[in-house]
Design a protein around this motif. Structure first.
Motif, PDB file in Angstrom:
ATOM      1  N   PHE A 216       0.846  -1.205   0.000  1.00 35.24           N
ATOM      2  CA  PHE A 216       0.000   0.000   0.000  1.00 35.24           C
ATOM      3  C   PHE A 216       0.875   1.247   0.000  1.00 35.24           C
ATOM      4  O   PHE A 216       1.876   1.316   0.722  1.00 35.24           O
ATOM      5  CB  PHE A 216      -0.905   0.018   1.235  1.00 35.24           C
ATOM      6  CG  PHE A 216      -1.738   1.271   1.333  1.00 35.24           C
ATOM      7  CD1 PHE A 216      -2.949   1.358   0.659  1.00 35.24           C
ATOM      8  CD2 PHE A 216      -1.301   2.372   2.066  1.00 35.24           C
ATOM      9  CE1 PHE A 216      -3.714   2.525   0.726  1.00 35.24           C
ATOM     10  CE2 PHE A 216      -2.060   3.531   2.142  1.00 35.24           C
ATOM     11  CZ  PHE A 216      -3.267   3.607   1.467  1.00 35.24           C
ATOM     12  N   VAL A 217       0.502   2.220  -0.833  1.00 31.77           N
ATOM     13  CA  VAL A 217       1.167   3.517  -0.880  1.00 31.77           C
ATOM     14  C   VAL A 217       0.111   4.605  -0.788  1.00 31.77           C
ATOM     15  O   VAL A 217      -0.934   4.531  -1.450  1.00 31.77           O
ATOM     16  CB  VAL A 217       1.979   3.693  -2.183  1.00 31.77           C
ATOM     17  CG1 VAL A 217       2.465   5.124  -2.320  1.00 31.77           C
ATOM     18  CG2 VAL A 217       3.159   2.754  -2.207  1.00 31.77           C
ATOM     19  N   GLY A 250      -4.778  -8.214  -4.327  1.00 31.69           N
ATOM     20  CA  GLY A 250      -4.523  -9.643  -4.448  1.00 31.69           C
ATOM     21  C   GLY A 250      -3.218  -9.827  -5.187  1.00 31.69           C
ATOM     22  O   GLY A 250      -2.535  -8.863  -5.534  1.00 31.69           O
ATOM     23  N   GLN A 251      -2.895 -11.059  -5.477  1.00 28.29           N
ATOM     24  CA  GLN A 251      -1.631 -11.328  -6.142  1.00 28.29           C
ATOM     25  C   GLN A 251      -1.557 -10.678  -7.522  1.00 28.29           C
ATOM     26  O   GLN A 251      -0.498 -10.244  -7.965  1.00 28.29           O
ATOM     27  CB  GLN A 251      -1.423 -12.840  -6.264  1.00 28.29           C
ATOM     28  CG  GLN A 251      -0.072 -13.221  -6.866  1.00 28.29           C
ATOM     29  CD  GLN A 251       0.149 -14.718  -6.897  1.00 28.29           C
ATOM     30  OE1 GLN A 251      -0.669 -15.485  -6.403  1.00 28.29           O
ATOM     31  NE2 GLN A 251       1.267 -15.132  -7.477  1.00 28.29           N
ATOM     32  N   TYR A 296      -6.018  -2.673 -12.347  1.00 25.89           N
ATOM     33  CA  TYR A 296      -5.257  -3.377 -13.375  1.00 25.89           C
ATOM     34  C   TYR A 296      -4.615  -4.627 -12.781  1.00 25.89           C
ATOM     35  O   TYR A 296      -4.473  -4.755 -11.557  1.00 25.89           O
ATOM     36  CB  TYR A 296      -4.197  -2.473 -14.011  1.00 25.89           C
ATOM     37  CG  TYR A 296      -3.092  -2.014 -13.082  1.00 25.89           C
ATOM     38  CD1 TYR A 296      -1.910  -2.745 -12.946  1.00 25.89           C
ATOM     39  CD2 TYR A 296      -3.220  -0.839 -12.354  1.00 25.89           C
ATOM     40  CE1 TYR A 296      -0.895  -2.316 -12.120  1.00 25.89           C
ATOM     41  CE2 TYR A 296      -2.211  -0.402 -11.519  1.00 25.89           C
ATOM     42  CZ  TYR A 296      -1.052  -1.141 -11.396  1.00 25.89           C
ATOM     43  OH  TYR A 296      -0.048  -0.711 -10.559  1.00 25.89           O
ATOM     44  N   GLY A 297      -4.234  -5.540 -13.674  1.00 22.87           N
ATOM     45  CA  GLY A 297      -3.615  -6.776 -13.210  1.00 22.87           C
ATOM     46  C   GLY A 297      -3.291  -7.704 -14.365  1.00 22.87           C
ATOM     47  O   GLY A 297      -3.251  -7.294 -15.528  1.00 22.87           O
ATOM     48  N   ASP A 298      -3.110  -8.979 -14.044  1.00 27.92           N
ATOM     49  CA  ASP A 298      -2.739  -9.990 -15.029  1.00 27.92           C
ATOM     50  C   ASP A 298      -3.710 -11.167 -14.966  1.00 27.92           C
ATOM     51  O   ASP A 298      -3.970 -11.700 -13.886  1.00 27.92           O
ATOM     52  CB  ASP A 298      -1.320 -10.510 -14.772  1.00 27.92           C
ATOM     53  CG  ASP A 298      -0.263  -9.438 -14.989  1.00 27.92           C
ATOM     54  OD1 ASP A 298      -0.295  -8.796 -16.047  1.00 27.92           O
ATOM     55  OD2 ASP A 298       0.579  -9.247 -14.091  1.00 27.92           O
TER      56      ASP A 298
END
Length: 395
Positions: A216-217, A250-251, A296-298
């Motif tokens: 977290f930022v 999540g991952q 966004y993610g994969d």
């Protein structure tokens, strides 16, 4: 053209250089991109850099801006050199010079010309980092910024600006950034022939960031610029405040959000501007709110996705004004803009194939007797749907 070839040869020469205590690395990418727009857009570099949508403009009962547009570009292709230098009084030194082919705003036909993106020297140790030169404005938070495929990186919702600056950033779980900044390629829209440089003062920025990119930022900050709107006029100041966050959900999923509220943020390629207050004929800044969020993610190691959404609104001047100005490239005063933009990309090694869908809506307006921004009574809103496809190879 000869000058461009010589410049490229010089960059390649730097990349190949290797001498005592110094090494250089060449990096960049080549990108071929094509896009279709359902109507005309307000954009730079032959419509590559989309800001918002052209207004409804009827001639003989027909909206002439309803014409579609199709274009292709290679101008985003990028070339840079990273240099690792010797120590400077116990601090690690490095430098970066990076270019692309968007050209410069001073040329009458600037597309396809080599132009400077970044050029800076960095000094750092375990506690602090000092940067001097041209780099992203601190309002563009590099580790919490849109991942869109379009070069505009979420503009006009995301501040977009590269400026000469001196920046000091501490290291650790809580990081402070302080900077002084000048305007160069990205300049404030002013009511007269003045500039930020004529004010005799730089812009000042302070920002506090905490957290870790892996989890977290979060952060918040403030920016204050001073401009002289016209030769011989009094200086006019403008504040801008920002807050942002990014979290790993999540991952394979990341969420991030950003918002800024400020006065005449046009040097950040956002909407707004200046006008003269009717009561005292003094220059007054409009106030602008801009927010965006993104997921966004994969789906897999070779298949990535993302969804971006943004909204910005001119909040008005708060008093009766006259002679309002906005960005010189805008065909009118913008009341609000919103965008939804999903994307997917397929990647293998250093090559990526991407497609992005972008719906942008723009409402034009004007200031009423109280200086509040209101929608135009008729033909106030126009929308554009963009479909883009690109193939990118990095090195």
């Amino acid at each position: 053209m000869k000058k461009q070839i010589l410049a490229l040869m010089a960059i390649f020469g730097l990349a190949g250089a290797s001498f005592a205590q110094t090494s250089a690395t060449l990096y960049g990418y080549v990108r071929g991109e094509f896009a279709f727009d359902t109507r005309q857009v307000v954009a730079g570099s032959e419509a590559n850099y989309i800001d918002w949508v052209a207004p409804i403009k009827k001639v003989g009962g027909k909206d002439v801006n309803a014409d579609p547009n199709f274009n292709g570009w290679g101008i985003e292709s990028r070339l840079g050199v990273k240099v690792a230098g010797p120590e400077f009084f116990g601090m690690k030194s490095s430098a970066v010079i990076e270019s692309h082919f968007f050209g410069n705003s001073g040329a009458s036909d600037f597309v396809n010309l080599l132009a400077l993106r970044h050029a800076y020297v960095k000094l750092e140790n375990d506690n602090v980092e000092v940067l001097a030169g041209q780099f992203w404005h601190p309002m563009f938070v590099t580790n919490v910024s849109p991942m869109t495929y379009n070069f505009n990186a979420g503009s006009p919702f995301q501040p977009f600006n590269r400026s000469p600056q001196v920046r000091v950033t501490t290291k650790g779980n809580v990081r402070f950034t302080g900077a002084i900044i000048t305007e160069r390629d990205f300049k404030s829209a002013l009511v007269g022939d003045g500039s930020a440089a004529r004010s005799g003062l730089p812009a000042f920025h302070a920002q506090l960031q905490f957290g870790d990119d892996a989890k977290f930022v979060g952060g918040l900050g403030a920016n204050y610029k001073t401009v002289r709107p016209a030769a011989g006029a009094d200086n006019v100041g403008a504040f801008n405040f920002l807050a942002y966050a990014k979290a790993k959900l999540g991952q394979d999923i990341t969420w991030q959000a950003y918002g800024n509220y400020g006065q005449n943020p046009t040097e950040l390629l956002q909407i707004g501007g200046q006008a003269y207050a009717v009561a005292d004929n003094k220059v007054n800044n409009s106030k602008v709110l801009a927010v965006w969020t993104e997921f966004y993610g994969d789906f897999s190691p070779s298949f990535e996705w993302g969804v971006f959404g943004g909204y910005t609104k001119d909040m008005g001047h708060g008093k009766a004004v006259t002679g309002a100005v906005t960005q010189p490239w805008s065909p009118g005063l913008v009341e609000n803009v919103w965008r939804v933009s999903p994307r997917v990309g397929w990647k293998s090694g250093n090559t990526k194939l991407t497609t992005e869908l972008d719906y942008t809506s723009t409402t034009y307006g004007g200031y009423d007797a109280n200086g509040d921004m209101k929608k135009l009574a008729t033909d106030a809103t126009a929308g554009n749907f963009r479909v883009s496809l690109s193939l990118i190879q990095s090195f």
